[in-house]
Write a protein that holds these residues in place. Structure first.
Motif, PDB file in Angstrom:
ATOM      1  N   ALA A 104       0.818  -1.207   0.000  1.00 25.39           N
ATOM      2  CA  ALA A 104       0.000   0.000   0.000  1.00 25.39           C
ATOM      3  C   ALA A 104       0.856   1.263   0.000  1.00 25.39           C
ATOM      4  O   ALA A 104       0.535   2.249  -0.671  1.00 25.39           O
ATOM      5  CB  ALA A 104      -0.939   0.001   1.205  1.00 25.39           C
ATOM      6  N   GLU A 105       1.935   1.259   0.777  1.00 29.16           N
ATOM      7  CA  GLU A 105       2.767   2.454   0.892  1.00 29.16           C
ATOM      8  C   GLU A 105       4.063   2.356   0.092  1.00 29.16           C
ATOM      9  O   GLU A 105       4.792   3.335  -0.018  1.00 29.16           O
ATOM     10  CB  GLU A 105       3.082   2.718   2.365  1.00 29.16           C
ATOM     11  CG  GLU A 105       1.840   3.019   3.212  1.00 29.16           C
ATOM     12  CD  GLU A 105       2.174   3.297   4.665  1.00 29.16           C
ATOM     13  OE1 GLU A 105       3.378   3.218   5.016  1.00 29.16           O
ATOM     14  OE2 GLU A 105       1.255   3.577   5.445  1.00 29.16           O
ATOM     15  N   ASN A 106       4.356   1.186  -0.404  1.00 27.86           N
ATOM     16  CA  ASN A 106       5.590   1.003  -1.171  1.00 27.86           C
ATOM     17  C   ASN A 106       5.329   0.001  -2.286  1.00 27.86           C
ATOM     18  O   ASN A 106       5.674  -1.163  -2.190  1.00 27.86           O
ATOM     19  CB  ASN A 106       6.721   0.522  -0.261  1.00 27.86           C
ATOM     20  CG  ASN A 106       8.060   0.446  -0.996  1.00 27.86           C
ATOM     21  OD1 ASN A 106       8.221   0.984  -2.095  1.00 27.86           O
ATOM     22  ND2 ASN A 106       9.025  -0.227  -0.375  1.00 27.86           N
ATOM     23  N   GLN A 107       4.691   0.469  -3.346  1.00 27.38           N
ATOM     24  CA  GLN A 107       4.303  -0.426  -4.426  1.00 27.38           C
ATOM     25  C   GLN A 107       5.533  -0.920  -5.198  1.00 27.38           C
ATOM     26  O   GLN A 107       6.554  -0.251  -5.272  1.00 27.38           O
ATOM     27  CB  GLN A 107       3.344   0.278  -5.373  1.00 27.38           C
ATOM     28  CG  GLN A 107       1.995   0.608  -4.737  1.00 27.38           C
ATOM     29  CD  GLN A 107       1.033   1.200  -5.740  1.00 27.38           C
ATOM     30  OE1 GLN A 107       0.971   0.766  -6.885  1.00 27.38           O
ATOM     31  NE2 GLN A 107       0.269   2.205  -5.313  1.00 27.38           N
ATOM     32  N   VAL A 108       5.377  -2.096  -5.763  1.00 25.81           N
ATOM     33  CA  VAL A 108       6.444  -2.673  -6.581  1.00 25.81           C
ATOM     34  C   VAL A 108       6.529  -1.906  -7.900  1.00 25.81           C
ATOM     35  O   VAL A 108       5.507  -1.607  -8.524  1.00 25.81           O
ATOM     36  CB  VAL A 108       6.179  -4.163  -6.853  1.00 25.81           C
ATOM     37  CG1 VAL A 108       7.269  -4.744  -7.758  1.00 25.81           C
ATOM     38  CG2 VAL A 108       6.112  -4.931  -5.534  1.00 25.81           C
ATOM     39  N   ASN A 109       7.746  -1.606  -8.305  1.00 25.93           N
ATOM     40  CA  ASN A 109       7.968  -0.938  -9.581  1.00 25.93           C
ATOM     41  C   ASN A 109       9.278  -1.468 -10.155  1.00 25.93           C
ATOM     42  O   ASN A 109      10.022  -2.199  -9.468  1.00 25.93           O
ATOM     43  CB  ASN A 109       7.998   0.588  -9.420  1.00 25.93           C
ATOM     44  CG  ASN A 109       9.057   1.043  -8.442  1.00 25.93           C
ATOM     45  OD1 ASN A 109      10.249   0.830  -8.668  1.00 25.93           O
ATOM     46  ND2 ASN A 109       8.637   1.666  -7.339  1.00 25.93           N
ATOM     47  N   PRO A 110       9.601  -1.147 -11.393  1.00 25.81           N
ATOM     48  CA  PRO A 110      10.814  -1.701 -12.013  1.00 25.81           C
ATOM     49  C   PRO A 110      12.099  -1.419 -11.243  1.00 25.81           C
ATOM     50  O   PRO A 110      13.046  -2.208 -11.306  1.00 25.81           O
ATOM     51  CB  PRO A 110      10.841  -1.033 -13.393  1.00 25.81           C
ATOM     52  CG  PRO A 110       9.392  -0.776 -13.697  1.00 25.81           C
ATOM     53  CD  PRO A 110       8.779  -0.406 -12.386  1.00 25.81           C
ATOM     54  N   SER A 111      12.129  -0.332 -10.475  1.00 28.24           N
ATOM     55  CA  SER A 111      13.361   0.010  -9.766  1.00 28.24           C
ATOM     56  C   SER A 111      13.532  -0.733  -8.441  1.00 28.24           C
ATOM     57  O   SER A 111      14.651  -0.835  -7.924  1.00 28.24           O
ATOM     58  CB  SER A 111      13.424   1.519  -9.513  1.00 28.24           C
ATOM     59  OG  SER A 111      12.378   1.920  -8.635  1.00 28.24           O
ATOM     60  N   ASN A 112      12.444  -1.252  -7.870  1.00 29.34           N
ATOM     61  CA  ASN A 112      12.587  -1.949  -6.588  1.00 29.34           C
ATOM     62  C   ASN A 112      12.136  -3.402  -6.627  1.00 29.34           C
ATOM     63  O   ASN A 112      12.165  -4.087  -5.604  1.00 29.34           O
ATOM     64  CB  ASN A 112      11.824  -1.202  -5.491  1.00 29.34           C
ATOM     65  CG  ASN A 112      10.309  -1.228  -5.686  1.00 29.34           C
ATOM     66  OD1 ASN A 112       9.776  -1.983  -6.484  1.00 29.34           O
ATOM     67  ND2 ASN A 112       9.600  -0.376  -4.938  1.00 29.34           N
ATOM     68  N   VAL A 113      11.710  -3.892  -7.781  1.00 24.93           N
ATOM     69  CA  VAL A 113      11.176  -5.249  -7.851  1.00 24.93           C
ATOM     70  C   VAL A 113      12.220  -6.294  -7.467  1.00 24.93           C
ATOM     71  O   VAL A 113      11.899  -7.319  -6.846  1.00 24.93           O
ATOM     72  CB  VAL A 113      10.589  -5.541  -9.261  1.00 24.93           C
ATOM     73  CG1 VAL A 113      11.689  -5.514 -10.324  1.00 24.93           C
ATOM     74  CG2 VAL A 113       9.858  -6.870  -9.267  1.00 24.93           C
ATOM     75  N   ALA A 114      13.483  -6.058  -7.786  1.00 25.92           N
ATOM     76  CA  ALA A 114      14.529  -7.025  -7.437  1.00 25.92           C
ATOM     77  C   ALA A 114      14.668  -7.148  -5.919  1.00 25.92           C
ATOM     78  O   ALA A 114      14.858  -8.259  -5.394  1.00 25.92           O
ATOM     79  CB  ALA A 114      15.865  -6.612  -8.062  1.00 25.92           C
ATOM     80  N   GLN A 115      14.568  -6.026  -5.213  1.00 28.83           N
ATOM     81  CA  GLN A 115      14.659  -6.064  -3.752  1.00 28.83           C
ATOM     82  C   GLN A 115      13.473  -6.817  -3.146  1.00 28.83           C
ATOM     83  O   GLN A 115      13.633  -7.603  -2.212  1.00 28.83           O
ATOM     84  CB  GLN A 115      14.725  -4.632  -3.184  1.00 28.83           C
ATOM     85  CG  GLN A 115      16.039  -3.905  -3.417  1.00 28.83           C
ATOM     86  CD  GLN A 115      16.192  -3.388  -4.839  1.00 28.83           C
ATOM     87  OE1 GLN A 115      15.179  -3.186  -5.539  1.00 28.83           O
ATOM     88  NE2 GLN A 115      17.424  -3.169  -5.273  1.00 28.83           N
ATOM     89  N   TRP A 116      12.280  -6.558  -3.708  1.00 28.24           N
ATOM     90  CA  TRP A 116      11.105  -7.285  -3.234  1.00 28.24           C
ATOM     91  C   TRP A 116      11.261  -8.782  -3.499  1.00 28.24           C
ATOM     92  O   TRP A 116      10.870  -9.619  -2.673  1.00 28.24           O
ATOM     93  CB  TRP A 116       9.847  -6.763  -3.914  1.00 28.24           C
ATOM     94  CG  TRP A 116       9.261  -5.529  -3.312  1.00 28.24           C
ATOM     95  CD1 TRP A 116       9.181  -4.292  -3.866  1.00 28.24           C
ATOM     96  CD2 TRP A 116       8.647  -5.424  -2.020  1.00 28.24           C
ATOM     97  NE1 TRP A 116       8.571  -3.408  -3.019  1.00 28.24           N
ATOM     98  CE2 TRP A 116       8.226  -4.075  -1.874  1.00 28.24           C
ATOM     99  CE3 TRP A 116       8.425  -6.310  -0.981  1.00 28.24           C
ATOM    100  CZ2 TRP A 116       7.592  -3.616  -0.729  1.00 28.24           C
ATOM    101  CZ3 TRP A 116       7.780  -5.851   0.168  1.00 28.24           C
ATOM    102  CH2 TRP A 116       7.378  -4.515   0.276  1.00 28.24           C
ATOM    103  N   ALA A 117      11.826  -9.141  -4.647  1.00 26.57           N
ATOM    104  CA  ALA A 117      12.016 -10.555  -4.984  1.00 26.57           C
ATOM    105  C   ALA A 117      12.970 -11.221  -4.003  1.00 26.57           C
ATOM    106  O   ALA A 117      12.723 -12.345  -3.541  1.00 26.57           O
ATOM    107  CB  ALA A 117      12.533 -10.691  -6.412  1.00 26.57           C
ATOM    108  N   GLU A 118      14.072 -10.547  -3.666  1.00 29.03           N
ATOM    109  CA  GLU A 118      15.027 -11.121  -2.713  1.00 29.03           C
ATOM    110  C   GLU A 118      14.364 -11.338  -1.353  1.00 29.03           C
ATOM    111  O   GLU A 118      14.621 -12.327  -0.670  1.00 29.03           O
ATOM    112  CB  GLU A 118      16.239 -10.205  -2.575  1.00 29.03           C
ATOM    113  CG  GLU A 118      17.143 -10.181  -3.790  1.00 29.03           C
ATOM    114  CD  GLU A 118      17.686 -11.559  -4.142  1.00 29.03           C
ATOM    115  OE1 GLU A 118      18.029 -12.318  -3.202  1.00 29.03           O
ATOM    116  OE2 GLU A 118      17.752 -11.890  -5.342  1.00 29.03           O
TER     117      GLU A 118
END
Length: 257
Positions: free
Chosen positions: A62-76
């Motif tokens: 909600a406050e930190n949506q996934v986007n191309p610049s942070n998707v790798a961090q979310w994946a890890e």
């Protein structure tokens, strides 16, 4: 049982023991006399007291949506979660139940982020061991049961009471006796006063009907609120219990006035 061939449960005692012994999944035999006919495949959700919040609650976008610049961090972060949880199960299938109380209320941003994250993980060349996909609970259990060379124990434990690690849940059949009694009284008053109101419609001046109905309706609402799973059970925190009690007392008083 009742058309179900599997189900999930969460708030049980000794959850750490079931996880350490990889017995979070088992055939639950609820009746000794009925034997195998009373078995139901069961999974205890791994994690703490509220497991679905423990693991996937960290993936509230909600406050930190996934986007191309942070998707790798979310994946890890997701890979790490899978690694931590996988040791608790016998099969390579893991249920990621996305959700948590009072969270994930905006479906659009959540699914947009989940779509982007899942698509990234499926295409991640560095990820060779984790396959992520949307699935129904039925599909998940089918995959678990189809895992070759895996057997699941039969749990003859009957039920999981008492919930001795969470004392305010244990004894909820008898806890908060005043609230339980007032809940019964509220229902009784509604069942007696509403038919009387309906039968005497023609005898009540029209200008009084609205206020009388409002009084009766206040008890309807209080009765309904008290049926919450943390209401009549007595498992709410004290201020919330007092709110239920006050609303019922007020509704009963107004309905009998």
């Amino acid at each position: 049982l009742a058309g179900f061939d599997a189900h999930l449960i969460d708030r049980v005692s000794n959850k750490a023991f079931y996880a350490a012994t990889q017995e979070l999944q088992f055939n639950w035999r609820g009746s000794q006399s009925l034997g195998a006919d009373a078995e139901l495949f069961t999974e205890i959700m791994d994690g703490g007291e509220v497991a679905y919040c423990d693991w996937l609650g960290a993936f509230n976008f909600a406050e930190n949506q996934v986007n191309p610049s942070n998707v790798a961090q979310w994946a890890e972060k997701f890979y790490a979660m899978v690694g931590q949880r996988s040791v608790n199960f016998k099969t390579p299938n893991l249920l990621a139940a996305w959700g948590c109380d009072f969270a994930f209320q905006e479906a659009g941003p959540m699914f947009d982020s989940m779509d982007l994250l899942i698509d990234y993980m499926q295409k991640d060349k560095n990820n060779t061991s984790i396959h992520v996909k949307y699935a129904t609970v039925s599909e998940y259990f089918a995959a678990v049961k189809a895992t070759p060379n895996v057997t699941f124990p039969v749990n003859y434990g009957g039920d999981f009471f008492p919930l001795d690690e969470v004392l305010f849940w244990t004894g909820y059949y008898t806890s908060r006796t005043q609230l339980k009694g007032t809940t019964r009284q509220g229902e009784a008053v509604s069942h007696s006063s509403e038919p009387l109101y309906a039968l005497t419609q023609t005898m009540i001046p029209s200008e009084d009907r609205s206020s009388i109905f409002s009084s009766l309706n206040s008890l309807r609402v209080a009765n309904a609120d008290a049926q919450h799973h943390d209401g009549v059970t007595g498992t709410s925190v004290p201020p919330v219990v007092q709110m239920y009690q006050d609303d019922l007392d007020s509704g009963i008083r107004l309905s009998l006035a």
